[in-house]
Motif scaffolding. Sequence first.
Motif, PDB file in Angstrom:
ATOM      1  N   PHE A 144       0.870  -1.276   0.052  1.00  0.00           N
ATOM      2  CA  PHE A 144       0.001  -0.079  -0.058  1.00  0.00           C
ATOM      3  C   PHE A 144       0.967   1.165  -0.071  1.00  0.00           C
ATOM      4  CE2 PHE A 144       0.695  -1.214   4.496  1.00  0.00           C
ATOM      5  CZ  PHE A 144       0.572   0.089   5.287  1.00  0.00           C
ATOM      6  N   ALA A 148       2.223   5.027   6.372  1.00  0.00           N
ATOM      7  CA  ALA A 148       1.628   4.047   7.235  1.00  0.00           C
ATOM      8  C   ALA A 148       1.522   4.813   8.737  1.00  0.00           C
ATOM      9  CB  ALA A 148       2.744   2.809   7.673  1.00  0.00           C
ATOM     10  N   ARG A 149       0.146   4.719   8.875  1.00  0.00           N
ATOM     11  CA  ARG A 149      -0.445   5.500  10.209  1.00  0.00           C
ATOM     12  C   ARG A 149      -1.282   4.832  11.145  1.00  0.00           C
ATOM     13  NH1 ARG A 149       2.417  10.196   9.670  1.00  0.00           N
ATOM     14  NH2 ARG A 149       1.968  11.453   7.871  1.00  0.00           N
ATOM     15  N   SER A 151      -4.108   5.382  11.723  1.00  0.00           N
ATOM     16  CA  SER A 151      -5.382   5.364  11.106  1.00  0.00           C
ATOM     17  C   SER A 151      -5.719   4.128  10.059  1.00  0.00           C
ATOM     18  CB  SER A 151      -5.651   6.601  10.759  1.00  0.00           C
ATOM     19  OG  SER A 151      -4.934   7.248   9.577  1.00  0.00           O
ATOM     20  N   ASN A 152      -4.560   3.861   9.564  1.00  0.00           N
ATOM     21  CA  ASN A 152      -4.787   2.986   8.191  1.00  0.00           C
ATOM     22  C   ASN A 152      -4.232   1.538   8.116  1.00  0.00           C
ATOM     23  OD1 ASN A 152      -2.231   3.405   7.934  1.00  0.00           O
ATOM     24  ND2 ASN A 152      -2.187   4.394   5.871  1.00  0.00           N
ATOM     25  N   ILE A 153      -3.213   1.244   9.184  1.00  0.00           N
ATOM     26  CA  ILE A 153      -2.574  -0.084   9.155  1.00  0.00           C
ATOM     27  C   ILE A 153      -3.668  -1.374   9.480  1.00  0.00           C
ATOM     28  CG2 ILE A 153      -0.460   0.807   9.652  1.00  0.00           C
ATOM     29  CD1 ILE A 153      -0.820  -0.191  12.584  1.00  0.00           C
ATOM     30  N   ARG A 155      -6.841  -1.268   8.887  1.00  0.00           N
ATOM     31  CA  ARG A 155      -7.510  -1.504   7.647  1.00  0.00           C
ATOM     32  C   ARG A 155      -6.945  -2.360   6.572  1.00  0.00           C
ATOM     33  NH1 ARG A 155      -8.812   3.527   7.051  1.00  0.00           N
ATOM     34  NH2 ARG A 155      -7.229   4.154   5.675  1.00  0.00           N
ATOM     35  N   GLU A 156      -5.498  -1.943   6.188  1.00  0.00           N
ATOM     36  CA  GLU A 156      -4.595  -2.618   5.409  1.00  0.00           C
ATOM     37  C   GLU A 156      -4.618  -4.062   5.713  1.00  0.00           C
ATOM     38  OE1 GLU A 156      -4.065  -1.739   2.429  1.00  0.00           O
ATOM     39  OE2 GLU A 156      -4.609   0.584   2.661  1.00  0.00           O
ATOM     40  N   LYS A 159      -7.694  -5.829   4.920  1.00  0.00           N
ATOM     41  CA  LYS A 159      -7.897  -6.218   3.382  1.00  0.00           C
ATOM     42  C   LYS A 159      -7.086  -7.398   2.984  1.00  0.00           C
ATOM     43  CE  LYS A 159      -8.764  -1.286   1.978  1.00  0.00           C
ATOM     44  NZ  LYS A 159      -8.243  -0.260   1.184  1.00  0.00           N
TER      45      LYS A 159
END
Length: 217
Positions: A144, A148-149, A151-153, A155-156, A159
């Motif tokens: 991705f 890398a935060r 707030s998003n790790i 979610r990734e 996925k």
Amino acid sequence: MEKTRLWLVAVGLVWCLVATTCDAIESPQFTVVHSESEFEIRLYRDSAWMTAPVKEISFEKATRDGFHRLFQYIQGANLNSSRVSMTAPVLTSIVPEAGPLHSSAYFVRFYLPIKFQATPPLPLPELNLKPDSWTSHCVAVRKFSGFARDSNIAREAEKLAISLSRSPWANSTSSKSKYAYSIAQYNSPFRFIGRLNEVWVDVYGSETDGSNGIATY
């Protein structure tokens, strides 16, 4: 605050210097054994890393703290006063259910160059770093972009889990792994475009995809 800013500038300069010769930066060697549009399975070879354990709620703060100590180590804060070349990626592993928010313990890892794989310089005790030897194993990887935060790790990682559930690698997540997943970061914090990050999850190595061939890196 000023010391933190100066340290970030120093780290950024190191990354900028190595970024101009990124093909020469050493990385752990692997073979691709399965590839799909959203993920791939890599077989990583035996390797040696230096690890910084961190107790922290925030992934971002944990990575900064761990890499700060690792950066001191590669700059000569070891018993041999050895300089260690920068490598990629910097890997942050999240320990599952380690605290009230289920992500308050981390291990930040630095891959040791070939020169030091067999005999890593011993870190100064105050850095609280530990050598870590990996045996050959398979890892599911999702790439991705961006930063890398916190707030998003997750979610990734979710996925990647969904992609695995729809593939021949469904239910292959390794129960022996100590970590929920890991985040691999390849770029300087001062690079804002073309960034590469990956989610890593350990899996059993019983499946291969012969139709895609095997590529070694």
